[in-house]
Design a protein around this motif. Structure first.
Motif, PDB file in Angstrom:
ATOM      1  N   LYS A  13     -10.841  17.319  -0.315  1.00 35.72           N
ATOM      2  CA  LYS A  13     -10.068  16.071  -0.222  1.00 35.72           C
ATOM      3  C   LYS A  13      -9.989  15.651   1.238  1.00 35.72           C
ATOM      4  CE  LYS A  13      -7.354  12.670  -0.235  1.00 35.72           C
ATOM      5  NZ  LYS A  13      -5.963  12.547   0.050  1.00 35.72           N
ATOM      6  N   GLY A  16      -8.436   8.842   3.830  1.00 36.36           N
ATOM      7  CA  GLY A  16      -9.179   7.738   4.420  1.00 36.36           C
ATOM      8  C   GLY A  16      -9.099   7.777   5.946  1.00 36.36           C
ATOM      9  N   GLY A  55      -7.945   6.177   0.863  1.00 33.53           N
ATOM     10  CA  GLY A  55      -8.211   4.795   1.278  1.00 33.53           C
ATOM     11  C   GLY A  55      -7.245   4.290   2.340  1.00 33.53           C
ATOM     12  N   GLY A  56      -6.399   5.194   2.835  1.00 37.16           N
ATOM     13  CA  GLY A  56      -5.324   4.814   3.763  1.00 37.16           C
ATOM     14  C   GLY A  56      -5.802   4.190   5.065  1.00 37.16           C
ATOM     15  N   ARG A  60      -3.049   0.667   1.667  1.00 32.96           N
ATOM     16  CA  ARG A  60      -2.176   1.467   0.799  1.00 32.96           C
ATOM     17  C   ARG A  60      -1.313   0.519  -0.006  1.00 32.96           C
ATOM     18  NH1 ARG A  60      -1.555   5.567   4.944  1.00 32.96           N
ATOM     19  NH2 ARG A  60      -2.632   7.410   4.165  1.00 32.96           N
ATOM     20  N   GLY A  61      -1.257   0.740  -1.328  1.00 37.32           N
ATOM     21  CA  GLY A  61      -0.481  -0.128  -2.213  1.00 37.32           C
ATOM     22  C   GLY A  61       0.971  -0.237  -1.816  1.00 37.32           C
ATOM     23  N   ASP A  75      -1.766  -1.334  -5.601  1.00 34.33           N
ATOM     24  CA  ASP A  75      -2.467  -0.077  -5.885  1.00 34.33           C
ATOM     25  C   ASP A  75      -3.917  -0.323  -6.295  1.00 34.33           C
ATOM     26  OD1 ASP A  75      -0.432   1.609  -5.165  1.00 34.33           O
ATOM     27  OD2 ASP A  75       0.337   1.892  -7.197  1.00 34.33           O
ATOM     28  N   GLY A  78      -5.603  -0.679  -3.130  1.00 33.00           N
ATOM     29  CA  GLY A  78      -5.750   0.656  -2.507  1.00 33.00           C
ATOM     30  C   GLY A  78      -6.915   1.416  -3.120  1.00 33.00           C
ATOM     31  N   THR A 136      -7.156   8.446  -9.359  1.00 36.52           N
ATOM     32  CA  THR A 136      -7.048   8.735 -10.794  1.00 36.52           C
ATOM     33  C   THR A 136      -7.498   7.532 -11.626  1.00 36.52           C
ATOM     34  OG1 THR A 136      -4.816   7.834 -10.908  1.00 36.52           O
ATOM     35  CG2 THR A 136      -5.002  10.183 -10.380  1.00 36.52           C
ATOM     36  N   SER A 138      -5.528   4.965 -11.905  1.00 37.94           N
ATOM     37  CA  SER A 138      -4.278   4.338 -12.336  1.00 37.94           C
ATOM     38  C   SER A 138      -3.349   4.117 -11.146  1.00 37.94           C
ATOM     39  CB  SER A 138      -3.530   5.238 -13.323  1.00 37.94           C
ATOM     40  OG  SER A 138      -4.280   5.384 -14.492  1.00 37.94           O
ATOM     41  N   THR A 143      -4.451   9.630  -4.045  1.00 35.86           N
ATOM     42  CA  THR A 143      -5.733  10.330  -4.126  1.00 35.86           C
ATOM     43  C   THR A 143      -5.534  11.848  -4.056  1.00 35.86           C
ATOM     44  OG1 THR A 143      -6.048   9.902  -1.771  1.00 35.86           O
ATOM     45  CG2 THR A 143      -7.187   8.446  -3.282  1.00 35.86           C
TER      46      THR A 143
HETATM   47  N1  UDP Z   1      -4.188   4.693  -5.405  1.00 35.70           N
HETATM   48  C1  UDP Z   1      -3.748   4.477  -6.706  1.00 35.70           C
HETATM   49  N2  UDP Z   1      -4.000   5.428  -7.655  1.00 35.70           N
HETATM   50  C2  UDP Z   1      -4.662   6.591  -7.378  1.00 35.70           C
HETATM   51  C3  UDP Z   1      -5.092   6.803  -6.042  1.00 35.70           C
HETATM   52  C4  UDP Z   1      -4.846   5.854  -5.079  1.00 35.70           C
HETATM   53  O1  UDP Z   1      -3.138   3.455  -7.003  1.00 35.70           O
HETATM   54  O2  UDP Z   1      -4.880   7.411  -8.286  1.00 35.70           O
HETATM   55  C5  UDP Z   1      -3.987   3.626  -4.387  1.00 35.70           C
HETATM   56  C6  UDP Z   1      -2.611   3.640  -3.740  1.00 35.70           C
HETATM   57  O3  UDP Z   1      -2.223   2.312  -3.476  1.00 35.70           O
HETATM   58  C7  UDP Z   1      -2.881   4.376  -2.433  1.00 35.70           C
HETATM   59  C8  UDP Z   1      -4.267   3.885  -2.069  1.00 35.70           C
HETATM   60  O4  UDP Z   1      -4.922   3.789  -3.335  1.00 35.70           O
HETATM   61  O5  UDP Z   1      -1.958   4.054  -1.427  1.00 35.70           O
HETATM   62  C9  UDP Z   1      -5.051   4.778  -1.130  1.00 35.70           C
HETATM   63  O6  UDP Z   1      -4.960   6.127  -1.541  1.00 35.70           O
HETATM   64  P1  UDP Z   1      -4.170   7.230  -0.662  1.00 35.70           P
HETATM   65  O7  UDP Z   1      -2.921   6.614  -0.080  1.00 35.70           O
HETATM   66  O8  UDP Z   1      -3.997   8.444  -1.513  1.00 35.70           O
HETATM   67  O9  UDP Z   1      -5.222   7.502   0.477  1.00 35.70           O
HETATM   68  P2  UDP Z   1      -5.165   8.561   1.697  1.00 35.70           P
HETATM   69  O10 UDP Z   1      -3.726   8.690   2.147  1.00 35.70           O
HETATM   70  O11 UDP Z   1      -5.688   9.860   1.186  1.00 35.70           O
HETATM   71  O12 UDP Z   1      -6.073   7.952   2.726  1.00 35.70           O
END
Ligand code: UDP
Length: 239
Positions: A13, A16, A55-56, A60-61, A75, A78, A136, A138, A143
């Motif tokens: 894992k 982003g 995707g951060g 981020r949603g 989301d 995101g 996921t 959803s 992530t």
């Molecule tokens: N997200 C979501 N469902 C998921 C995974 C991610 O809606 O199963 C959206 C959510 O808005 C999240 C964004 O995608 O803020 C980016 O993912 P995440 O914040 O986990 O990224 P990371 O912090 O790992 O870069």
């Protein structure tokens, strides 16, 4: 003689943010090349590797929801950000000579294959690096939870989460001199102590499926392969 590896199949894992380098947003080509190189080096140890990318670095949603906008739409945006990162990573892995495929939990068939466990097992068994996009699939998840879910579906023996620090600490090591790094923790301890290393849904899912989570630093080149070989510093969450 090759090194004795503890795990033969892992889920890596990377947030982003791991792709953005010093620039604070988006994808930095040099950093992307390094992350891809680290994955190829780990794969070359002879293991199966699946990658969940966040995707951060793009969106981020919650950031949108905090400003009063619709959480679900945020989301979706995101999740689209994770697809962008996954495509960039696939491109770079292929450029460096690896075989890689993107499977997305959020179906965008014109761009990449939609996720299914059958597709995943087919690509895995052909020795490809499988990148899981869309978390996921959803809203209201992260992530990290996508990583725990895909790890179970992938048959991964462990989740390796690359972070900015070399493990889980009792407090923020940048702010508290007395912070100590844990060598080992149980999933339940992480939940009970409220340690912010992965969200609770992800840790619970990993616990329910008996999947250890290894937290390590991605700051150094080759970090993933080193940790896989039992070198370097990390925290293992298991049992
Ligand atoms: N997200 C979501 N469902 C998921 C995974 C991610 O809606 O199963 C959206 C959510 O808005 C999240 C964004 O995608 O803020 C980016 O993912 P995440 O914040 O986990 O990224 P990371 O912090 O790992 O870069």
């Amino acid at each position: 003689m090759g090194k004795q590896l503890k795990y033969k199949r892992i889920l890596y894992k990377a947030s982003g943010e791991a792709l953005m380098g010093e620039q604070g947003f988006g994808i930095d080509p040099e950093t992307l090349a390094r992350v891809a190189g680290d994955i190829i080096e780990a794969k070359a140890l002879g293991i199966d590797i699946g990658v969940v990318i966040g995707g951060g670095n793009i969106f981020r949603g919650l950031s949108l929801a905090a400003k009063g906008a619709d959480r679900v739409t945020g989301d979706h945006m995101g999740m689209l950000a994770t697809v962008m990162n996954a495509l960039a990573l696939r491109m770079e892995l292929e450029k460096q000579g690896a075989e890689a495929v993107v499977l997305s939990g959020l179906a965008i068939p014109a761009v990449c294959e939609p996720f299914s466990q059958r597709a995943l097992l087919k690509h895995r068994d052909k020795g490809r690096i499988v990148i899981f996009a869309g978390g996921t699939g959803s809203p209201y998840f992260t992530t990290d939870t996508g990583a725990a879910l895909r790890a179970a579906e992938f048959g991964a023996e462990a989740i390796f989460k690359g972070t900015q620090v070399d493990g889980v600490y009792s407090a923020d090591p940048k702010k508290d001199q007395n912070a100590v790094r844990y060598e080992n923790l149980s999933h339940s301890e992480v939940l009970e102590k409220g340690l912010e290393v992965m969200d609770a849904a992800a840790i619970s899912l990993a616990r329910d499926n008996n999947i250890p989570v290894v937290i390590f630093s991605i700051a150094d080149k080759g970090g993933l392969a080193n940790i896989l070989c039992g070198e370097g510093r990390s925290t293992t969450i298991s049992g």
